[in-house]
Design an enzyme around this catalytic site. Structure first.
Site, PDB file in Angstrom:
ATOM      1  CE  LYS A  55      40.250  47.071  44.647  1.00  0.00           C
ATOM      2  NZ  LYS A  55      40.113  48.510  44.396  1.00  0.00           N
ATOM      3  CB  SER A 312      42.504  41.772  39.092  1.00  0.00           C
ATOM      4  OG  SER A 312      41.193  41.635  38.578  1.00  0.00           O
TER       5      SER A 312
END
Lengths: 329, 329
Positions: A55, A312
């Site tokens: 992110k 991720s």
């Protein structure tokens, strides 16, 4: 791909912007995993990204492009945790005031880290309040810029830089990626990575992974239209609880994604354990969704020689991690 | 360095031998760790090596050089766990029968993994039996070759390949290593890495890390002679419980090592937690000894711009890992 929100050029521009602050995360292989699955699995370790998740890429790409005026007025973002940290750190690095709106039940480690980066945090009740409304009200009050978690071209392009790196790193290792997989929530990572990968390697198949009960992207792709769902229960994958694919991300996914695997919490817990005990990596539940699908045999890899898998994020609460290691979850 | 058991040329030869089977493990940086310690810390992730620890390097370098006759007769090794796995996997890859002599109280994950690679495992009582005698008896019985865990030039040279990679990878990132640290037990890793590093970068300081109660290397270096100790208690660092530096490793350490930091179990547990929660890496207690010393402020890094730190292994029992995460250890 006319009309889609993001292009390869946008992603390459994003890569330039984040080059001095983001980490070019390693691409690693595990002979044990390759043997178990019968193909080369190239693991893109976004767990080692700043703030412990991909992110940061999109957040920084977005914030660095704000005008001086916008920077002064500050940003507001709503997030379950990783986007919160991404925005908070990017804002800190750029000297921008940030307010993050988080669910009251967000993992404590994510809330603490967000505040630790200097952002103001406002909690809301996930079941009774609308985070979008809260953020919009605050934005209006302060004139702050809302930074969405996925439905923004700069955010998607930022996440796509992980895909750019993945393709180039795979090439450097002599691997042609037949498949690329990422977890999927609002679709920012998958859309960004898919845009980069398809532009550089059109024959590569893109596959997403969602948790059971939050398989809105899969259902939407099948229906051919964004189909929100009303969740009936929580999932271990706290980072993947968006109940509807984004307005900007969905068309990209329609154009690029072949399939979405759906994984149970048990399969995700197994993947977290596997990552820790075999791969020696700390991967959070949502971050391991793709790995979960592979280990559970839910991905058709027949004929594939190499698969790129994005892990991720690694922001798992230590207490939850301990429970999973002990098979209490 | 006349008279020392291992040279840079030996390590370069080892690198060639293991190239097709070992992993060139990543070198990564954590901005959070760099900020905390005030210098660049380049982490060499031997946790991601085959068998989850650096030991595979030396084991393969040794075994691949056995004559066909020796290979038929098989190998025997004594080890608390990581060397066991290294030898077991190398033996499997080369089709060599292997018997591993392990303490009955070795971590279950290590014993299971060793057997999983196809090696025969024989347990002994650490307190009442001598592993060296047992291994020698078996070797005589079977004509097998004993593969020591550290006191062998090929083993030391194999471990040294991690140092070779470290220096080259650091250079590629524009970092000049002022200090290089590794955990230390019998001294194979430290001696091998120090040999490579000092040959390529003579001004780099080499520092080892040992657990309290097993600081035989430190005491020996101070005394100027190998000084065995009688351990009075166990340590979390099951991989670092050798009570005396090796005959071959010690002179190398005398020639190359500046200092040895000594860490408590509490400091080691803190490092394991830090690695998991901040670095998103699974590092076993012994493997984190260097990190423990750094986090505890036990390393003089004044004036240093960059430090290379080997995280030597990730084979931690999940139950123990859970306890450490929960701060029960």
């Amino acid at each position: 791909m006319t009309g889609l929100a993001v292009s390869l050029a946008d992603i390459e521009a994003a890569a330039e912007r984040i080059r001095s602050v983001a980490i070019e995360t390693p691409l690693v292989e595990s002979p044990a995993l390759n043997k178990r699955l019968g193909l080369r699995v190239l693991l893109k370790l976004e767990t080692l990204q700043r703030v412990g998740a991909f992110k940061f890429r999109g957040a920084y790409n977005r914030l660095v492009q704000l005008s001086d005026e916008e920077k002064k007025r500050g940003v507001v973002a709503f997030s379950s945790g990783n986007h919160a940290q991404g925005v908070a750190l990017a804002a800190k690095l750029l000297g921008i005031p940030a307010l993050i709106v988080m669910p009251a039940d967000a993992p404590k480690v994510k809330a603490d880290a967000t505040a630790g980066y200097g952002a103001e945090v406002k909690f809301y009740d996930r079941l009774t309040e609308s985070r979008e409304k809260i953020a919009a009200a605050i934005a209006e009050e302060r004139g702050a810029v809302v930074v969405p978690a996925f439905d923004d071209p700069h955010i998607i392009a930022g996440q796509g830089t992980a895909g750019l790196e993945l393709v180039r790193q795979a090439e450097a290792r002599g691997a042609k990626l037949d498949i690329v997989m990422t977890p999927c929530s609002g679709g920012g990572l998958l859309a960004g990575v898919a845009t980069a990968v398809k532009a550089l390697s059109p024959d590569t198949r893109l596959i997403g992974a969602e948790p059971e009960g939050y398989d809105d992207t899969k259902r939407s792709l099948v229906a051919g239209v964004r189909t929100p769902m009303t969740p009936t229960h929580r999932t271990l994958c706290d980072a993947l609880e968006t109940p509807c694919p984004g307005e900007l991300t969905f068309p990209i996914l329609q154009a690029t994604v072949s399939d979405v695997a759906v994984v149970t919490d048990a399969e995700v817990a197994e993947a977290v354990r596997y990552a820790a005990t075999v791969l020696k990596l700390v991967v959070e539940p949502g971050g391991s969704a793709g790995l979960a699908a592979l280990l559970a045999g839910k991905v058709d890899t027949r004929g594939a020689g190499a698969l790129g898998l994005v892990l991720s994020g690694g922001n798992i609460d230590p207490e939850q991690f301990a429970k999973i290691l002990r098979r209490e979850l």
